[in-house]
Design an enzyme around this catalytic site. Structure first.
Site, PDB file in Angstrom:
ATOM      1  N   GLY A   1       0.866  -1.176   0.000  1.00  0.00           N
ATOM      2  CA  GLY A   1       0.000   0.000   0.000  1.00  0.00           C
ATOM      3  C   GLY A   1       0.903   1.226   0.000  1.00  0.00           C
TER       4      GLY A   1
ATOM      5  NE  ARG B   1       5.501  -3.190  -4.455  1.00  0.00           N
ATOM      6  CZ  ARG B   1       4.191  -3.349  -4.268  1.00  0.00           C
ATOM      7  NH1 ARG B   1       3.651  -3.072  -3.086  1.00  0.00           N
ATOM      8  NH2 ARG B   1       3.409  -3.756  -5.250  1.00  0.00           N
TER       9      ARG B   1
ATOM     10  CD  GLN C   1      -2.828  -6.953  -3.351  1.00  0.00           C
ATOM     11  OE1 GLN C   1      -3.565  -7.604  -4.096  1.00  0.00           O
ATOM     12  NE2 GLN C   1      -1.659  -6.495  -3.751  1.00  0.00           N
TER      13      GLN C   1
ATOM     14  CG  ASP D   1       0.124   2.220  -5.795  1.00  0.00           C
ATOM     15  OD1 ASP D   1      -1.037   1.788  -5.930  1.00  0.00           O
ATOM     16  OD2 ASP D   1       0.928   1.803  -4.949  1.00  0.00           O
TER      17      ASP D   1
HETATM   18  O1  MRU Z   1       0.723  -3.981  -4.541  1.00  0.00           O
HETATM   19  P1  MRU Z   1       0.075  -3.228  -3.422  1.00  0.00           P
HETATM   20  O2  MRU Z   1      -0.760  -4.085  -2.525  1.00  0.00           O
HETATM   21  O3  MRU Z   1       1.063  -2.370  -2.672  1.00  0.00           O
HETATM   22  O4  MRU Z   1      -0.919  -2.220  -4.160  1.00  0.00           O
HETATM   23  C1  MRU Z   1      -1.669  -1.333  -3.380  1.00  0.00           C
HETATM   24  C2  MRU Z   1      -2.604  -0.526  -4.160  1.00  0.00           C
HETATM   25  O5  MRU Z   1      -2.671  -0.592  -5.365  1.00  0.00           O
HETATM   26  C3  MRU Z   1      -3.425   0.479  -3.388  1.00  0.00           C
HETATM   27  O6  MRU Z   1      -4.660   0.685  -3.992  1.00  0.00           O
HETATM   28  C4  MRU Z   1      -2.672   1.815  -3.333  1.00  0.00           C
HETATM   29  O7  MRU Z   1      -1.355   1.635  -2.900  1.00  0.00           O
HETATM   30  C5  MRU Z   1      -3.345   2.793  -2.459  1.00  0.00           C
HETATM   31  S1  MRU Z   1      -3.182   2.401  -0.745  1.00  0.00           S
HETATM   32  C6  MRU Z   1      -3.924   3.633   0.153  1.00  0.00           C
END
Ligand code: MRU
Length: 384
Positions: free
Chosen positions: A82, A123, A230, A271
Site C-alpha cells: 500500500g 518498488r 489484497q 499509487d
Molecule cells: O501492490 P500493493 O498491494 O502495494 O498495491 C496497493 C494498491 O494498489 C493500493 O490501492 C494503493 O497503494 C493505495 S493504498 C492507500
C-alpha cells in the site's frame, strides 16, 4: 493506454525475496489509535514492528525488524504494502540505518544514502516511497553533525511525524469523500486502500469509514484482486473487523454487478497521480474505470498529497512494477498454495495500470477535492 517506462519518473524494480525476520508476538501501540497497525517504530527507535500482511486473514502476526535489509525485503515481498504504508515503513527503515551508522558525520550521511538507495529500489510505482525517503534523507543531512543519540532521535521524530500526518490526511480525505456518498449506497472498491495500506484509517476505506461514522448505511463490494488477493484477504478482513457490511466478488464480476444496478459508486486508492490527473493503481483499476464509465457510475480516487507527483507529466511516464510471473501461475494464500496453470506456462504480471484522468470523476486529497480531474485542478492544490 501505454504503460511504457519513461526516463524522468523511473526507479529500478526488483524481484521477490523472503522476509528474513523473526516473528514477534508483541502487539504495538498503534500511532493511529486503531487496534492494529501496518507498521510502527518501537519506543527504543531501533525496532520496527510490522504486521505481516502475507499471513492475513489467517494470522495477525508482527515481525520485529532491526535493519534496513529486513525492511527492504518486507516491502518487496508485500509483507507491508500500500503506497502510504511502504513510505512510512521506508522512513522507519532509515531510522534503523541511523541507529547503526558510523559516528563521523560524513560517514553517517554516506551510510544513510546507501540505505536510501536500497529502500528506493524495492518498488517503483508508488511515489510515496520516494517522497518519504527524500524527506528522511533531508533530516539526516541536517542532523549529521549532532551527537549520535540526538540525530537518531531527530530522525525518529521526523518519521513518526510523517506517520501521524498520514493518519490525519486519511481522516481528512475520508470526511471530504464521504460527502459524496449517499445514505444506502453500495461502494465498489479494489485492492486494499485501508488502514493496512496507510498509517491507519485508509484512503478509499477512509471514505467508507467516514461515511459510516456520519451515520450513513453503506455496503461495500470488494473485488478479490488477483493475483495477490489484497481485496479478499485484507479489505474484507478490515471491514468485517469494523462491522461494515462487505461482500466479496471476483474481479470478473464487476460488469455484471454494474449492469444490474448493484453498484452506486467506485472508490479506489492510488499509487501515483500524474500532473494531468492520470492515476496509477492496482492492476485491474483501469478496467473498473472503463466499466464505470460505460454504466454512468462515478469513479473516484482517494489519495494523500504524497501520492501526487506533479513532476510526472502523465500516466505514460509512471513506471509500472513488473512482478514475478509465479504470482499469476499460482494462488498463494496463508492457507496454502494452488498451482493453476500447466507447468512451464508463460505469464505476465504488471502490478499496476493507469486510469486516464478523463475516466476519474473526482480525486479526494487532504488539501481538497479535484473535479473535473485535470492539471489545473491538481496544480491549484500545490501550495497547501
Ligand atoms: O501492490 P500493493 O498491494 O502495494 O498495491 C496497493 C494498491 O494498489 C493500493 O490501492 C494503493 O497503494 C493505495 S493504498 C492507500
Amino acid at each position: 493506454m501505454s504503460t511504457k517506462k519513461p526516463a524522468s519518473c523511473d526507479q529500478p524494480s526488483s524481484s521477490p525475496q523472503t522476509l528474513a525476520a523473526g516473528h514477534a508476538h508483541t502487539h504495538p501501540a498503534p500511532l493511529s489509535g486503531a487496534s492494529y497497525s501496518a507498521v510502527e517504530l518501537q519506543p527504543d527507535n531501533r525496532t520496527v514492528l510490522l504486521l505481516d500482511q502475507r499471513l492475513l486473514p489467517r494470522a495477525e502476526r508482527y515481525a520485529s525488524l532491526t535493519n534496513v535489509e529486513q525492511v527492504a525485503d518486507a516491502i518487496t515481498n508485500l509483507a507491508v504494502r500500500g503506497a502510504p504504508a511502504i513510505g512510512i515503513a521506508a522512513a522507519y527503515g532509515l531510522v534503523l540505518a541511523a541507529a547503526s551508522a558510523p559516528e563521523d558525520p560524513a560517514d553517517f550521511v554516506e551510510a544513510l544514502e546507501r540505505a536510501h538507495a536500497r529502500l528506493l529500489s524495492t518498488r517503483p510505482t508508488a511515489v510515496n516511497l520516494a517522497w518519504a525517503l527524500a524527506r528522511l534523507l533531508r533530516t539526516a543531512r541536517d542532523a549529521a553533525s549532532l551527537e549520535p543519540a540526538d540525530r537518531l532521535a531527530k530522525l525518529a521524530e521526523e518519521a513518526r511525524a510523517l506517520h501521524r500526518e498520514d493518519v490525519a490526511s486519511c481522516r481528512a480525505i475520508g470526511v471530504l469523500g464521504a460527502l459524496t456518498i449517499a445514505d444506502g449506497a453500495t461502494v465498489l472498491t479494489h485492492c486494499n486502500a485501508g488502514a493496512l495500506a496507510t498509517g491507519g484509517y485508509g484512503t478509499a476505506l477512509g471514505v467508507v469509514r467516514a461515511a459510516v461514522e456520519a451515520g450513513k448505511r453503506i455496503r461495500v463490494l470488494a473485488t478479490e484482486t488477483r493475483p495477490v488477493l489484497q481485496g479478499a484477504r485484507l479489505t474484507v478482513w478490515e471491514l468485517m473487523r469494523d462491522g461494515i457490511p462487505v461482500t466479496l466478488i471476483t474481479d470478473s464480476m464487476v460488469g455484471h454487478f454494474m449492469a444490474r444496478g448493484r453498484i452506486d459508486v467506485v472508490v479506489v486508492g492510488a499509487d501515483r497521480i500524474a500532473r494531468n490527473g492520470d492515476v496509477a493503481n492496482k492492476i485491474g483499476t483501469y478496467g473498473l474505470a472503463c466499466l464505470a464509465h460505460a454504466h454512468g457510475i462515478p469513479f473516484n480516487v482517494a489519495a494523500p498529497w504524497s501520492t501526487v507527483d506533479l513532476g510526472c507529466p502523465s500516466g505514460d511516464a509512471i513506471p509500472i512494477e513488473e512482478r514475478s510471473a509465479t504470482e499469476v501461475l499460482r494462488i498463494v494464500t496463508p492457507m496454502g498454495t494452488a498451482f493453476t496453470a500447466p507447468e512451464g506456462a508463460l505469464a505476465e504480471n504488471p502490478s499496476f495500470d493507469v486510469t486516464p484522468a478523463r475516466l476519474v470523476r473526482a480525486i479526494f486529497t487532504e488539501r481538497g477535492a479535484v473535479s473535473p480531474v485535470n492539471e489545473a485542478g491538481l496544480v491549484s492544490l500545490e501550495t497547501p
